[in-house]
Motif scaffolding. Structure first.
Motif, PDB file in Angstrom:
ATOM      1  N   UNK A  14       0.675  -1.286  -0.079  1.00  0.00           N
ATOM      2  CA  UNK A  14       0.162   0.078  -0.166  1.00  0.00           C
ATOM      3  C   UNK A  14       0.629   1.355   0.137  1.00  0.00           C
ATOM      4  N   UNK A  15       1.990   1.245   0.853  1.00  0.00           N
ATOM      5  CA  UNK A  15       3.077   2.398   0.782  1.00  0.00           C
ATOM      6  C   UNK A  15       3.607   2.686  -0.500  1.00  0.00           C
ATOM      7  N   UNK A  86       3.510   7.432   6.205  1.00  0.00           N
ATOM      8  CA  UNK A  86       3.667   7.294   7.497  1.00  0.00           C
ATOM      9  C   UNK A  86       2.247   6.919   8.308  1.00  0.00           C
ATOM     10  N   UNK A  87       1.287   7.574   7.906  1.00  0.00           N
ATOM     11  CA  UNK A  87       0.103   7.059   8.263  1.00  0.00           C
ATOM     12  C   UNK A  87      -0.295   5.538   8.135  1.00  0.00           C
ATOM     13  N   UNK A  90       1.943   3.630  10.620  1.00  0.00           N
ATOM     14  CA  UNK A  90       1.434   3.790  12.106  1.00  0.00           C
ATOM     15  C   UNK A  90       0.176   3.158  12.213  1.00  0.00           C
ATOM     16  N   UNK A  91      -0.706   3.331  11.374  1.00  0.00           N
ATOM     17  CA  UNK A  91      -2.037   2.665  11.327  1.00  0.00           C
ATOM     18  C   UNK A  91      -1.977   1.220  11.575  1.00  0.00           C
ATOM     19  N   UNK A  92      -0.855   0.463  10.891  1.00  0.00           N
ATOM     20  CA  UNK A  92      -0.655  -0.961  11.134  1.00  0.00           C
ATOM     21  C   UNK A  92      -0.037  -1.111  12.469  1.00  0.00           C
ATOM     22  N   UNK A  93       0.995  -0.406  12.768  1.00  0.00           N
ATOM     23  CA  UNK A  93       1.446  -0.529  14.068  1.00  0.00           C
ATOM     24  C   UNK A  93       0.505  -0.433  15.262  1.00  0.00           C
ATOM     25  N   UNK A 100      -9.461   8.254   7.789  1.00  0.00           N
ATOM     26  CA  UNK A 100      -9.382   9.863   7.291  1.00  0.00           C
ATOM     27  C   UNK A 100      -8.203  10.652   7.281  1.00  0.00           C
ATOM     28  N   UNK A 101      -7.248  10.364   8.180  1.00  0.00           N
ATOM     29  CA  UNK A 101      -5.917  11.177   8.176  1.00  0.00           C
ATOM     30  C   UNK A 101      -5.430  10.698   7.022  1.00  0.00           C
TER      31      UNK A 101
END
Length: 139
Positions: A14-15, A86-87, A90-93, A100-101
């Motif tokens: 995805x990244x 980055x989101x 972080x969302x996975x972590x 939304x972010x």
């Protein structure tokens, strides 16, 4: 063990989309810097030759201002694209939804990239007009 590995692999996949956009943003910034350098060279040539025509100098100043805006918008697009990547991580972590972010950062990156391109198109249009005006004067 395979579930966390699959989740991590999915996040990396995805990244990649924002990273491709970031590559394009970097290329655009390179193009903008080259254009700005050409404007600077033209201003220096006019000053050196003593032909600092006020109309042409105003046009070059306008082009440089438009490129400044294009660079700022495109850099903001790059920053928002990085924030989107980055989101994702972080969302996975945190194992929580940051949809939304992510939408704001990635969508904002796209909007800023389009706005930067619009500024670039207007600068190119002004440069094209200047070339046509110059060729009309010599014809």
């Amino acid at each position: 063990m395979t579930a966390p590995l699959n989740a991590a692999a999915h996040v990396i996949q995805l990244a990649l989309t924002p990273i491709f956009l970031l590559t394009a943003v970097g290329s655009l910034l390179n193009v903008f810097a080259t254009r700005l350098g050409r404007i600077s060279d033209r201003i220096q040539a006019l000053k050196r030759d003593g032909r600092s025509d006020s109309f042409e100098m105003r046009r070059l100043r306008l082009r440089s201002k438009i490129l400044d805006i294009a660079v700022t918008l495109t850099a903001a697009a790059g920053a928002m694209t990085c924030c989107a990547a980055i989101t994702l991580f972080l969302g996975t972590l945190r194992d929580s939804g940051h949809a939304t972010i992510l939408f704001v950062f990635f969508g904002g990156g796209l909007v800023f990239a389009v706005a930067g391109l619009a500024c670039f198109v207007s600068e190119i249009t002004i440069a094209g007009r200047a070339l046509r005006d110059e060729s009309d004067d010599t014809a």
